[in-house]
Scaffold this active site. Structure first.
Site, PDB file in Angstrom:
ATOM      1  N   GLY A  11       4.785  -1.434   2.613  1.00  0.00           N
ATOM      2  CA  GLY A  11       3.986  -0.199   2.449  1.00  0.00           C
ATOM      3  C   GLY A  11       4.883   0.958   2.350  1.00  0.00           C
ATOM      4  N   HIS A  18       0.831  -1.272   0.060  1.00  0.00           N
ATOM      5  CA  HIS A  18       0.119  -0.111  -0.042  1.00  0.00           C
ATOM      6  C   HIS A  18       0.805   1.078  -0.098  1.00  0.00           C
ATOM      7  CE1 HIS A  18       0.880   0.808   4.432  1.00  0.00           C
ATOM      8  NE2 HIS A  18       0.720  -0.611   4.426  1.00  0.00           N
ATOM      9  N   ASP A  19       0.352   2.301  -0.844  1.00  0.00           N
ATOM     10  CA  ASP A  19       0.982   3.427  -0.891  1.00  0.00           C
ATOM     11  C   ASP A  19       2.190   3.434  -1.536  1.00  0.00           C
ATOM     12  OD1 ASP A  19      -1.142   5.324   0.954  1.00  0.00           O
ATOM     13  OD2 ASP A  19      -0.620   3.517   2.146  1.00  0.00           O
TER      14      ASP A  19
END
Length: 258
Positions: free
Chosen positions: A139, A121-122
């Site tokens: 992440g 994520h991100d």
């Protein structure tokens, strides 16, 4: 005209360009947008909100745009944005962002993401990057243009992988990797610079020699980072490649791989 296999399941709200190809048993969920010329293989799962650009190819058994397993994620609306001309090979997993960061995972153009790689994520992936088989990014990782991570490389959250850098097989990266630097080992250690990659991309002999000297200043003279940056101020002013190398060190937030 789209070539959508009748065995694929596509949500009515998904938006596919006219010539998108979708293989059998693939599932495309709501709020997914796919651009012209993209080919989706069989058994692919695409979840939204996700935007996929033009001329991409996604191979079988990949899961793209899934929720993150981050325990802080509570179902907030977040995004995945993928650019153009990317190749996503078999079994790749790519998660959307979280509201604790950018709310978006971003992948640029002309990247090769090989089998069973994971992008958490991100993350922000630039252009012309390569993630070799089973590479995994936690992440919040940033990976700049032309970086290459060899097979089974693991990258800790919030690390920054500099442009044109290279990791050897099985490397465990827990700190930032400066631009052009080659790292190996667990934990990762700087070994040299990615000179072969520079030559393949047409870097001049003068630029390569300037970077070779800059590497020695940072890694071979026993200087602190501040001392090395001061010594490199004049070469950085003359060579944009050295300036990029220095900037990637100055902007490090986790400390650089030494």
């Amino acid at each position: 005209m789209s070539e959508i296999d009748p065995r694929a399941i596509i949500d009515p709200s998904a938006r596919l360009a006219a010539d998108v190809v979708v293989g059998p048993w693939s599932i495309i969920g709501p709020d997914v947008e796919i651009g012209e010329g993209t080919v989706i293989g069989s058994h692919v799962v695409l979840k939204g909100p996700t935007r996929i650009g033009k001329q991409n190819r996604i191979f079988q058994f990949s899961t793209v745009g899934e929720d993150t397993p981050d325990l802080k994620y509570k179902g907030e609306p977040t995004r995945l944005v993928i650019g153009d001309h990317n190749v996503i090979r078999e079994g790749v997993t790519i998660h959307r962002g979280t509201v604790q960061d950018r709310s978006e995972t971003t992948i640029g153009d002309h990247n090769l993401i090989m089998a069973y790689a994971h992008i958490g994520h991100d993350c922000v992936i630039g252009n012309h990057c390569i993630l070799v088989n089973n590479t995994a990014l936690a992440g919040h990782v940033i990976m700049d243009d032309w970086a290459i991570l060899s097979g089974y490389t693991l990258v800790h959250q919030f690390c920054h992988i500099g442009a044109h850098s290279f990791s050897g097989m099985g490397t465990a990266i827990g700190k930032d990797v400066p631009a052009f630097v080659t790292v190996f080992g667990n934990p990762a250690e700087a070994r040299s610079m990615n000179f072969e990659g520079m030559r393949r991309r047409g870097f001049s002999d003068e630029a390569i020699q300037a970077l070779r000297r800059a590497y020695k200043v940072v890694y071979r003279q026993g200087l602190t980072v501040e001392q090395a940056m001061a010594e490199l101020s004049e070469p950085a002013a003359r060579h944009p490649e050295v300036a990029l190398f220095c900037d990637s060190i100055r902007h490090s937030t986790r400390g650089i791989t030494r």
